[in-house]
Design an enzyme around this catalytic site. Structure first.
Site, PDB file in Angstrom:
ATOM      1  N   MET A   1       0.845  -1.176   0.000  1.00 42.23           N
ATOM      2  CA  MET A   1       0.000   0.000   0.000  1.00 42.23           C
ATOM      3  C   MET A   1       0.888   1.236   0.000  1.00 42.23           C
ATOM      4  O   MET A   1       1.387   1.652   1.035  1.00 42.23           O
ATOM      5  CB  MET A   1      -0.913  -0.010   1.229  1.00 42.23           C
ATOM      6  CG  MET A   1      -1.746   1.225   1.361  1.00 42.23           C
ATOM      7  SD  MET A   1      -2.909   1.239   2.733  1.00 42.23           S
ATOM      8  CE  MET A   1      -1.823   1.388   4.125  1.00 42.23           C
ATOM      9  N   PRO A   2       1.122   1.849  -1.140  1.00 40.17           N
ATOM     10  CA  PRO A   2       1.918   3.077  -1.194  1.00 40.17           C
ATOM     11  C   PRO A   2       1.189   4.227  -0.496  1.00 40.17           C
ATOM     12  O   PRO A   2      -0.021   4.386  -0.640  1.00 40.17           O
ATOM     13  CB  PRO A   2       2.052   3.361  -2.689  1.00 40.17           C
ATOM     14  CG  PRO A   2       1.695   2.089  -3.377  1.00 40.17           C
ATOM     15  CD  PRO A   2       0.759   1.375  -2.476  1.00 40.17           C
ATOM     16  N   LEU A   3       1.958   5.006   0.244  1.00 37.56           N
ATOM     17  CA  LEU A   3       1.427   6.185   0.919  1.00 37.56           C
ATOM     18  C   LEU A   3       2.250   7.389   0.504  1.00 37.56           C
ATOM     19  O   LEU A   3       3.468   7.410   0.688  1.00 37.56           O
ATOM     20  CB  LEU A   3       1.492   6.012   2.437  1.00 37.56           C
ATOM     21  CG  LEU A   3       1.158   7.247   3.274  1.00 37.56           C
ATOM     22  CD1 LEU A   3      -0.280   7.684   3.055  1.00 37.56           C
ATOM     23  CD2 LEU A   3       1.429   6.967   4.736  1.00 37.56           C
TER      24      LEU A   3
ATOM     25  N   SER B   1      -5.067   0.737  -3.995  1.00 36.84           N
ATOM     26  CA  SER B   1      -4.180   0.578  -2.837  1.00 36.84           C
ATOM     27  C   SER B   1      -3.378   1.846  -2.528  1.00 36.84           C
ATOM     28  O   SER B   1      -2.701   1.917  -1.509  1.00 36.84           O
ATOM     29  CB  SER B   1      -3.202  -0.582  -3.073  1.00 36.84           C
ATOM     30  OG  SER B   1      -2.193  -0.213  -4.000  1.00 36.84           O
TER      31      SER B   1
ATOM     32  N   ARG C   1      -2.605   5.503  -1.324  1.00 35.00           N
ATOM     33  CA  ARG C   1      -3.127   6.473  -0.375  1.00 35.00           C
ATOM     34  C   ARG C   1      -2.387   7.793  -0.545  1.00 35.00           C
ATOM     35  O   ARG C   1      -1.165   7.804  -0.708  1.00 35.00           O
ATOM     36  CB  ARG C   1      -2.935   6.001   1.074  1.00 35.00           C
ATOM     37  CG  ARG C   1      -3.482   4.610   1.364  1.00 35.00           C
ATOM     38  CD  ARG C   1      -5.008   4.589   1.260  1.00 35.00           C
ATOM     39  NE  ARG C   1      -5.569   3.324   1.689  1.00 35.00           N
ATOM     40  CZ  ARG C   1      -5.981   2.363   0.872  1.00 35.00           C
ATOM     41  NH1 ARG C   1      -5.859   2.516  -0.429  1.00 35.00           N
ATOM     42  NH2 ARG C   1      -6.510   1.252   1.340  1.00 35.00           N
TER      43      ARG C   1
END
Length: 64
Positions: A1-3, A38, A40
């Site tokens: 999950m890249p943020l 995915s 964010r």
């Protein structure tokens, strides 16, 4: 999950912030082939009086 976290001095319109979120999402999706759902993005807006460089706030610098 890249943020992706972005901190900006406040003052952009909701449309500008929405565009930023969309473009950042597109960039992450393209760069690392991440599933779009995915990704964010968090945008923090800081008052110009709360951001300083060299002991001068952005608000003070804008007055000059």
């Amino acid at each position: 999950m890249p943020l992706v976290e972005v901190t900006l001095v406040e003052g952009r319109t909701p449309a500008q912030l929405r565009g930023l979120i969309s473009r950042l999402t597109d960039a992450v999706e393209a760069a690392i082939d991440a599933p779009r759902e995915s990704i964010r993005v968090v945008v923090r807006e800081v008052p110009a009086t709360h951001w300083a460089a060299g002991d001068v706030t952005i608000a003070e610098r804008r007055k000059e």
